[in-house]
Design an enzyme around this catalytic site. Sequence first.
Site, PDB file in Angstrom:
ATOM      1  N   ASP A  90     -11.946   3.062   3.876  1.00  0.00           N
ATOM      2  CA  ASP A  90     -12.286   1.645   3.717  1.00  0.00           C
ATOM      3  C   ASP A  90     -13.797   1.454   3.580  1.00  0.00           C
ATOM      4  OD1 ASP A  90     -10.381  -0.284   3.429  1.00  0.00           O
ATOM      5  OD2 ASP A  90      -9.968  -0.511   5.568  1.00  0.00           O
ATOM      6  N   LYS A 111       0.850  -1.204   0.000  1.00  0.00           N
ATOM      7  CA  LYS A 111       0.000   0.000   0.000  1.00  0.00           C
ATOM      8  C   LYS A 111       0.873   1.237   0.000  1.00  0.00           C
ATOM      9  CE  LYS A 111      -4.074  -1.612   2.507  1.00  0.00           C
ATOM     10  NZ  LYS A 111      -4.550  -1.855   3.867  1.00  0.00           N
ATOM     11  N   GLN A 113      -5.548  -1.698   9.677  1.00  0.00           N
ATOM     12  CA  GLN A 113      -5.368  -3.000   9.038  1.00  0.00           C
ATOM     13  C   GLN A 113      -6.015  -4.094   9.888  1.00  0.00           C
ATOM     14  OE1 GLN A 113      -3.964  -3.517   6.018  1.00  0.00           O
ATOM     15  NE2 GLN A 113      -4.359  -5.703   6.179  1.00  0.00           N
TER      16      GLN A 113
END
Lengths: 295, 295
Positions: A126, A59, A103
């Site tokens: 997200d 990422k 995460q």
Amino acid sequence: MSTEENIAKTIDGKTIAANIRTGIKEDVDKLVASGKRAPGIVVILVGDRQDSHTYVRNKKKTATEMGFVSIDCILPGNTSQEEVIEIVRKYNQMPEIDGILVQLPLPSHINEETVLNEIDITKDVDGFHPINIGKLAMRGRVPLFEPCTPKGCIELLLQSGVTIEGKNAVVLGRSNIVGLPVAMLLMNRNATVTICHSKTANLKEVVAQADILVAAIGVAKFVKKDWVKKGAVVIDVGMNTDENNKLCGDVDFNEVKHVASQITPVPGGVGPMTIAMLLKNTLISAMRRQGVEKL
Amino acid sequence: MSTEENIAKTIDGKTIAANIRTGIKEDVDKLVASGKRAPGIVVILVGDRQDSHTYVRNKKKTATEMGFVSIDCILPGNTSQEEVIEIVRKYNQMPEIDGILVQLPLPSHINEETVLNEIDITKDVDGFHPINIGKLAMRGRVPLFEPCTPKGCIELLLQSGVTIEGKNAVVLGRSNIVGLPVAMLLMNRNATVTICHSKTANLKEVVAQADILVAAIGVAKFVKKDWVKKGAVVIDVGMNTDENNKLCGDVDFNEVKHVASQITPVPGGVGPMTIAMLLKNTLISAMRRQGVEKL
Ligand SMILES: NC(=O)C1=CN([C@@H]2O[C@H](COP(=O)(O)OP(=O)(O)OC[C@H]3O[C@@H](n4cnc5c(N)ncnc54)[C@H](OP(=O)(O)O)[C@@H]3O)[C@@H](O)[C@H]2O)C=CC1
Ligand SMILES: NC(=O)C1=CN([C@@H]2O[C@H](COP(=O)(O)OP(=O)(O)OC[C@H]3O[C@@H](n4cnc5c(N)ncnc54)[C@H](OP(=O)(O)O)[C@@H]3O)[C@@H](O)[C@H]2O)C=CC1
């Protein structure tokens, strides 16, 4: 119509994602050229799961290449929930951060829901906040962000020329991060959606109805050739390892390609789309938060 | 197995709802006997739609019979959005109000979403706030309140001895107040759920798969006998008027009763459940807000 010789078109997620990244990079350049900040993203990672570290590294690398400001916040596995929440709150306050990503999975002593609920919804790139999921599910409501992997699945369908409206879409899996939101996105685009899960009694029969099949269950090569309707479009979200320890999907690609009209490979299908969509969401956030409507 | 003579069992929503109301009344009596407040509900109604006024009157009558404190806040049709919001905020602040219900539809100059978003989610007994819908849809999350009509549909199934897990459930309609939340509730109870709507291409074929069929589309007697699988359980949410101006459902009851195993009538099926579930949600709220876990 078609003979047994027919082989499905492979949906090339790698190339599609690369083109999307190019577009993002161009937009970031324009944003900066117009005197605004580049998008800023922070990834919070607790503990030392290898797969998570690899993913976070990817990422960061991609985000940096696109011209984003990318911060990794790597915390030891014994970080307390309170400390994680405090860090989330710190980034909520920072004007130069447009996207906050925690995460998953978190270590078991930390409550995922509690932490995710702390993220400022305007930075929830997200798209996992219940408000975002609620708006995704509701008619006439627009979520601030669509979850990345599901959004990537839709993008693959659109860029492959697949009509979604009026089609029977079957989604295998109902997780918060893939199955459920992808089902809602397909419904919003007027597919007739069936959601399957581990309690589905007659999976094979249900899958046979699918014009569009999205598999997101996490079982290697689970979907077989004789389950799939001829001409179906198959999106394989699964990331599993096969008997030879090789990455594979939830669909038996080598079998199913003989009946599907289009199919995503694993790797190189949905996988590369997730980070691309995450960066797209972060770019959207950076524009929104700086009052930029169009580039 | 069965002959054409078979007639579906009618699911008697009227009696089931009456029993639920009796239970609620007993619980309210216990709550008050334990020294706590009776549940308080306010209904905000803007304008003079006749059906809304009738419905609100019924709510008030029933709530009062159950021992609730029930306030009607009837506002003229030209009330501004700001005034409505101010009133919602006032009731958000009132400790003795456990449930706030804004009667829909609102006049067209008022934005429904904006007003509903103002309701304190701990008082959102209709369960329509996006956070509640999001939590309803998500695995491992529990909404504060389940929307009333959908909750009533599930209650009818449960009290009729219908197993939901593993069944194919087909929901006709995807509205925020009925179709979508009922689909989520069925999914949470491990049915395999298909959501249909006006863009569904092959409705008849999809309906034919249903072990459990929930119809919530608002088209009089739309679902015909030859659509329905033998032995299916049919829940008819529709409230329409037929050619003789008589109340009827979305299902052609007189036809479909010959193939279904159980079916709700209209009137006397889902209808009476909605107010019962609303009062149940308000009782839950009153207990929660007064720290009462069990009665
Ligand atoms: N490409 C990418 O970027 C991403 C890939 N993934 C991959 O996608 C897959 C799914 O991930 P995720 O959604 O997080 O997984 P979860 O484990 O959270 O959910 C799996 C879902 O599949 C259902 N399921 C499991 N086994 C079966 C079965 N035998 N038959 C029918 N349904 C079944 C489960 O049902 P139930 O609800 O009843 O338990 C559940 O709903 C994984 O392989 C994961 O690695 C995930 C995220 C991103
Ligand atoms: N018993 C009770 O307490 C209650 C009863 N009702 C009744 O339930 C019914 C539905 O109400 P509500 O959900 O608010 O209605 P909406 O009008 O909001 O939604 C109707 C839904 O049905 C779909 N639909 C409409 N026509 C068709 C068709 N021909 N084929 C397939 N799908 C179709 C629509 O699809 P699309 O999304 O594509 O437009 C939409 O999703 C009404 O009769 C209403 O009076 C409602 C609330 C409470």
